[in-house]
Design an enzyme around this catalytic site. Structure first.
Site, PDB file in Angstrom:
ATOM      1  N   LYS A 120      -0.354   5.731   8.313  1.00  0.00           N
ATOM      2  CA  LYS A 120      -0.319   5.675   6.829  1.00  0.00           C
ATOM      3  C   LYS A 120      -1.374   5.762   6.120  1.00  0.00           C
ATOM      4  O   LYS A 120      -1.536   6.389   5.078  1.00  0.00           O
ATOM      5  CB  LYS A 120       0.708   4.123   6.635  1.00  0.00           C
TER       6      LYS A 120
ATOM      7  N   ARG B 181      -0.102   1.689 -12.325  1.00  0.00           N
ATOM      8  CA  ARG B 181      -1.345   1.152 -11.539  1.00  0.00           C
ATOM      9  C   ARG B 181      -2.233   2.432 -11.267  1.00  0.00           C
ATOM     10  O   ARG B 181      -1.554   3.348 -10.771  1.00  0.00           O
ATOM     11  CB  ARG B 181      -0.661   0.554 -10.164  1.00  0.00           C
TER      12      ARG B 181
ATOM     13  N   CYS C 101      -1.204   3.540  -4.790  1.00  0.00           N
ATOM     14  CA  CYS C 101      -1.426   3.443  -3.292  1.00  0.00           C
ATOM     15  C   CYS C 101      -2.587   4.168  -3.111  1.00  0.00           C
ATOM     16  O   CYS C 101      -3.468   3.817  -2.138  1.00  0.00           O
ATOM     17  CB  CYS C 101      -0.353   4.399  -2.728  1.00  0.00           C
TER      18      CYS C 101
ATOM     19  N   GLU D  19       5.949   2.839   4.889  1.00  0.00           N
ATOM     20  CA  GLU D  19       6.600   3.868   4.066  1.00  0.00           C
ATOM     21  C   GLU D  19       5.896   4.940   3.361  1.00  0.00           C
ATOM     22  O   GLU D  19       4.540   4.844   2.981  1.00  0.00           O
ATOM     23  CB  GLU D  19       7.371   2.942   2.999  1.00  0.00           C
TER      24      GLU D  19
ATOM     25  N   ASN E 169      -2.621   9.038   3.636  1.00  0.00           N
ATOM     26  CA  ASN E 169      -3.015   8.772   1.811  1.00  0.00           C
ATOM     27  C   ASN E 169      -4.217   9.338   1.958  1.00  0.00           C
ATOM     28  O   ASN E 169      -4.623  10.004   0.861  1.00  0.00           O
ATOM     29  CB  ASN E 169      -2.674   7.371   1.620  1.00  0.00           C
TER      30      ASN E 169
ATOM     31  N   ASP F 205      13.271 -11.923  -3.125  1.00  0.00           N
ATOM     32  CA  ASP F 205      11.959 -11.677  -3.937  1.00  0.00           C
ATOM     33  C   ASP F 205      11.380 -13.171  -4.552  1.00  0.00           C
ATOM     34  O   ASP F 205      12.184 -13.941  -5.007  1.00  0.00           O
ATOM     35  CB  ASP F 205      12.232 -10.526  -5.131  1.00  0.00           C
TER      36      ASP F 205
ATOM     37  N   LYS G 276      -5.960   2.343  -4.128  1.00  0.00           N
ATOM     38  CA  LYS G 276      -6.117   1.287  -2.941  1.00  0.00           C
ATOM     39  C   LYS G 276      -6.223   1.478  -1.437  1.00  0.00           C
ATOM     40  O   LYS G 276      -7.113   1.004  -0.635  1.00  0.00           O
ATOM     41  CB  LYS G 276      -5.098   0.058  -3.162  1.00  0.00           C
TER      42      LYS G 276
HETATM   43  N1  LIG Z   1       4.870   2.246  -4.450  1.00  0.00           N
HETATM   44  C1  LIG Z   1       4.719   3.248  -3.775  1.00  0.00           C
HETATM   45  O1  LIG Z   1       4.819   4.402  -3.779  1.00  0.00           O
HETATM   46  C2  LIG Z   1       4.541   3.205  -2.256  1.00  0.00           C
HETATM   47  C3  LIG Z   1       4.816   4.012  -1.281  1.00  0.00           C
HETATM   48  C4  LIG Z   1       4.656   3.838   0.037  1.00  0.00           C
HETATM   49  C5  LIG Z   1       4.057   2.370   0.381  1.00  0.00           C
HETATM   50  N2  LIG Z   1       3.874   1.252  -0.498  1.00  0.00           N
HETATM   51  C6  LIG Z   1       3.383   0.199  -0.191  1.00  0.00           C
HETATM   52  O2  LIG Z   1       4.620  -0.899  -0.153  1.00  0.00           O
HETATM   53  C7  LIG Z   1       3.966  -2.110  -0.619  1.00  0.00           C
HETATM   54  C8  LIG Z   1       4.879  -2.618  -1.593  1.00  0.00           C
HETATM   55  O3  LIG Z   1       4.609  -1.821  -2.756  1.00  0.00           O
HETATM   56  P1  LIG Z   1       5.389  -1.592  -4.083  1.00  0.00           P
HETATM   57  O4  LIG Z   1       4.821  -0.700  -4.977  1.00  0.00           O
HETATM   58  O5  LIG Z   1       6.843  -1.761  -3.935  1.00  0.00           O
HETATM   59  O6  LIG Z   1       5.062  -3.065  -4.719  1.00  0.00           O
HETATM   60  P2  LIG Z   1       5.639  -3.880  -5.952  1.00  0.00           P
HETATM   61  O7  LIG Z   1       4.566  -4.792  -6.591  1.00  0.00           O
HETATM   62  O8  LIG Z   1       6.628  -2.780  -6.865  1.00  0.00           O
HETATM   63  O9  LIG Z   1       6.822  -4.794  -5.297  1.00  0.00           O
HETATM   64  C9  LIG Z   1       6.353  -5.923  -4.431  1.00  0.00           C
HETATM   65  C10 LIG Z   1       7.494  -7.067  -4.716  1.00  0.00           C
HETATM   66  O10 LIG Z   1       7.217  -7.915  -3.702  1.00  0.00           O
HETATM   67  C11 LIG Z   1       7.486  -9.442  -4.506  1.00  0.00           C
HETATM   68  N3  LIG Z   1       6.801 -10.182  -3.532  1.00  0.00           N
HETATM   69  C12 LIG Z   1       5.369 -10.746  -3.583  1.00  0.00           C
HETATM   70  N4  LIG Z   1       5.045 -11.614  -2.800  1.00  0.00           N
HETATM   71  C13 LIG Z   1       6.400 -12.090  -2.222  1.00  0.00           C
HETATM   72  C14 LIG Z   1       6.847 -12.954  -1.308  1.00  0.00           C
HETATM   73  N5  LIG Z   1       5.955 -13.851  -0.745  1.00  0.00           N
HETATM   74  N6  LIG Z   1       8.196 -13.164  -1.018  1.00  0.00           N
HETATM   75  C15 LIG Z   1       9.172 -12.092  -1.509  1.00  0.00           C
HETATM   76  N7  LIG Z   1       8.944 -11.116  -2.492  1.00  0.00           N
HETATM   77  C16 LIG Z   1       7.501 -11.035  -2.648  1.00  0.00           C
HETATM   78  C17 LIG Z   1       7.127  -9.051  -5.645  1.00  0.00           C
HETATM   79  O11 LIG Z   1       7.574 -10.020  -6.626  1.00  0.00           O
HETATM   80  C18 LIG Z   1       7.610  -7.571  -5.952  1.00  0.00           C
HETATM   81  O12 LIG Z   1       8.650  -7.576  -6.647  1.00  0.00           O
HETATM   82  C19 LIG Z   1       2.631  -2.101  -0.889  1.00  0.00           C
HETATM   83  O13 LIG Z   1       1.990  -2.459   0.333  1.00  0.00           O
HETATM   84  C20 LIG Z   1       2.492  -0.459  -0.909  1.00  0.00           C
HETATM   85  O14 LIG Z   1       1.158  -0.196  -0.717  1.00  0.00           O
HETATM   86  C21 LIG Z   1       3.904   1.617  -1.930  1.00  0.00           C
END
Ligand SMILES: NC(=O)c1ccc[n+]([C@@H]2O[C@H](COP(=O)([O-])OP(=O)(O)OC[C@H]3O[C@@H](n4cnc5c(N)ncnc54)[C@H](O)[C@@H]3O)[C@@H](O)[C@H]2O)c1
Length: 431
Positions: free
Chosen positions: A204, A327, A260, A151, A208, A36, A263
């Site tokens: 996906k 969010r 999610c 996911e 949603n 990260d 967006k």
């Molecule tokens: N949160 C959910 O319930 C959920 C469910 C399904 C899918 N998603 C999708 O999964 C993805 C991630 O969502 P999230 O909620 O986990 O986001 P999040 O913001 O919690 O986590 C993203 C992480 O990526 C890191 N990051 C950013 N740029 C980076 C880089 N260049 N290299 C390494 N790390 C980097 C950030 O520091 C952060 O820790 C999104 O596309 C979201 O739409 C989220």
């Protein structure tokens, strides 16, 4: 690697999705290299601290600590793993499209040597995989494989969702990487949808958008029920027993939130628009949801008149229970609207207060439900945390200045609330 050994993997981005994915695969036996850019997050994870609130995650991290490796550097991940799961954020841009800058930062940071695969967990527009393939090919990295593996976990039950998914979707190019991802998921014994990359990406977004549509649909039914004297909870029960409809996502309330739905629905609408198709239905889904958050204000005014100077208690701020994620939470719009009307808003959330404070520093925060309720003219249930459902309503009635309880999630026992001498108002409920 012997056939009994589990494939080591890397996870890039250790947020809600990345961390759960990493820990889930570690639990299944893989060594997982987590990367990260957030150095503080990585430090905390190294110390065994969990930066997010997700039930059950801390135990799983502790149990698998020897298989989990955390770094801000990509190099150890590239050295140890062939499969690089990407779980970076894809938030909306000002235009409402998905912001792929973090995804492209990861793509750009991939070195030239072959033999690795990017496995996309982040939710990305349909066509992203094809673009990344082109970028790889044009930058001398054609040896990189690409797999789309969207996911579907839900915050609040993410660990269980990882271990018992409704389905696993793998879209690939028919190569070793697709095969390896399928094998990784095999122990979960989940229905597998193996398809092409564009279809996996679309699954996906469509899933949603459909769930959001179901919520906006039942919210509109609730609004019509209010006008006609029907009760949406009864209506949803009667509808949901139909096998073709099902009972889930038919709970009327003050609108969907979260990172999610908000967006992804917007991203799909714009993705369609950018490719020349006007996705009319999603326009309505979004508008209904926005209006739904604001309907509570009209309900308050109907009972209290002008809201200037009125004391309003918000119970819950997170976009849903069992998460600290703020969010897209409905509470953000609701609190802002109430403050714009001149109301004094006092809020309490058992877990999400820190996140809420960064987004709404001007709000008055109570440190318990009783503190928020004291002297309130009206109480609004915003997030259906268990502790609010179990409130003693006689006690609430004694503590309040007024009598109005608005159940923004149709989660309270209206009869018990009324029995305490309070005025109960749900969403689309018979009065
Ligand atoms: N949160 C959910 O319930 C959920 C469910 C399904 C899918 N998603 C999708 O999964 C993805 C991630 O969502 P999230 O909620 O986990 O986001 P999040 O913001 O919690 O986590 C993203 C992480 O990526 C890191 N990051 C950013 N740029 C980076 C880089 N260049 N290299 C390494 N790390 C980097 C950030 O520091 C952060 O820790 C999104 O596309 C979201 O739409 C989220």
């Amino acid at each position: 690697m012997s056939s009994s050994e589990r494939e080591p993997i890397a996870v890039i981005g250790t947020g809600y999705v990345g961390l759960v994915t990493a820990v889930g695969f570690a639990e299944l036996g893989s060594d997982v290299w987590c990367v990260d850019v957030d150095a503080e997050k990585i430090d905390r994870l190294r110390r065994g601290e969990i930066p997010i609130y997700e039930p059950g995650l801390d135990e799983l991290v502790a149990r698998n600590s020897s298989r989990l490796h955390f770094s801000t550097e990509l190099a150890p991940a590239l050295e140890h793993a062939r499969l690089l799961f990407v779980a970076v954020g894809t938030p909306p841009t000002h235009s409402g499209d998905a912001d792929l800058s973090a995804v492209h930062a990861v793509v750009g940071s991939m070195p030239r040597p072959d033999g690795h695969a990017l496995v996309m967990k982040s939710t990305v527009p349909c066509g992203t995989g094809a673009n990344i393939r082109r970028i790889f090919n044009e930058s001398g990295k054609s040896g990189f494989s690409y797999v789309s593996c969207p996911e579907f976990l839900k915050e609040g039950s993410a660990v269980g969702d990882f271990m018992h998914p409704d389905r696993v979707v793998v879209g690939g190019e028919g190569d070793w990487a697709e095969e390896a991802v399928v094998r990784l998921y095999e122990p979960l014994d989940a229905p597998l949808v193996r398809t092409d990359i564009a279809s996996a990406e679309m699954i996906k977004l469509a899933a949603n958008a459909f769930l959001a549509t179901k919520i906006s649909f039942i919210n509109e039914i609730a609004n019509v029920c209010e006008a006609l004297g029907a009760d949406v909870v009864e209506v949803a029960r009667g509808m949901g027993l139909d096998d073709r409809i099902g009972p889930k996502f038919l709970q009327a309330g003050i609108g969907y939130g979260g990172s999610c739905f908000t967006k992804d629905v917007s991203a799909l609408k714009l993705l369609a628009g950018n490719s020349g198709y006007h996705f009319q239905l999603l326009n309505a889904v979004i508008e209904v949801n926005e209006l739904q958050k604001r309907r509570v204000v009209s309900k308050l005014k109907r009972h209290l008149g002008a809201l200037a100077g009125k004391r309003i208690a918000l119970l819950g701020l997170a976009f849903k229970p069992n998460t600290d994620d703020m969010r897209g939470a409905s509470s953000l719009v609701l609190a802002a609207r109430l403050q714009a009307e001149g109301a004094h808003v006092r809020a309490y959330d058992p877990i999400a207060e820190d996140q809420a404070r960064t987004l709404m520093p001007q709000l008055d925060y109570a440190d318990c439900a009783d503190g928020a309720i004291a002297d309130a003219d009206a109480v609004i249930l915003v997030t259906e945390w268990r502790e609010f459902i179990e409130l003693e309503w006689e006690q609430v009635a004694r503590a309040m200045r007024g009598t109005l309880v608005i159940d923004g999630r149709n989660a309270l026992d209206g009869t018990a609330v009324r029995a305490a001498g309070l005025t109960y108002e749900g969403i689309g409920r018979r009065r």
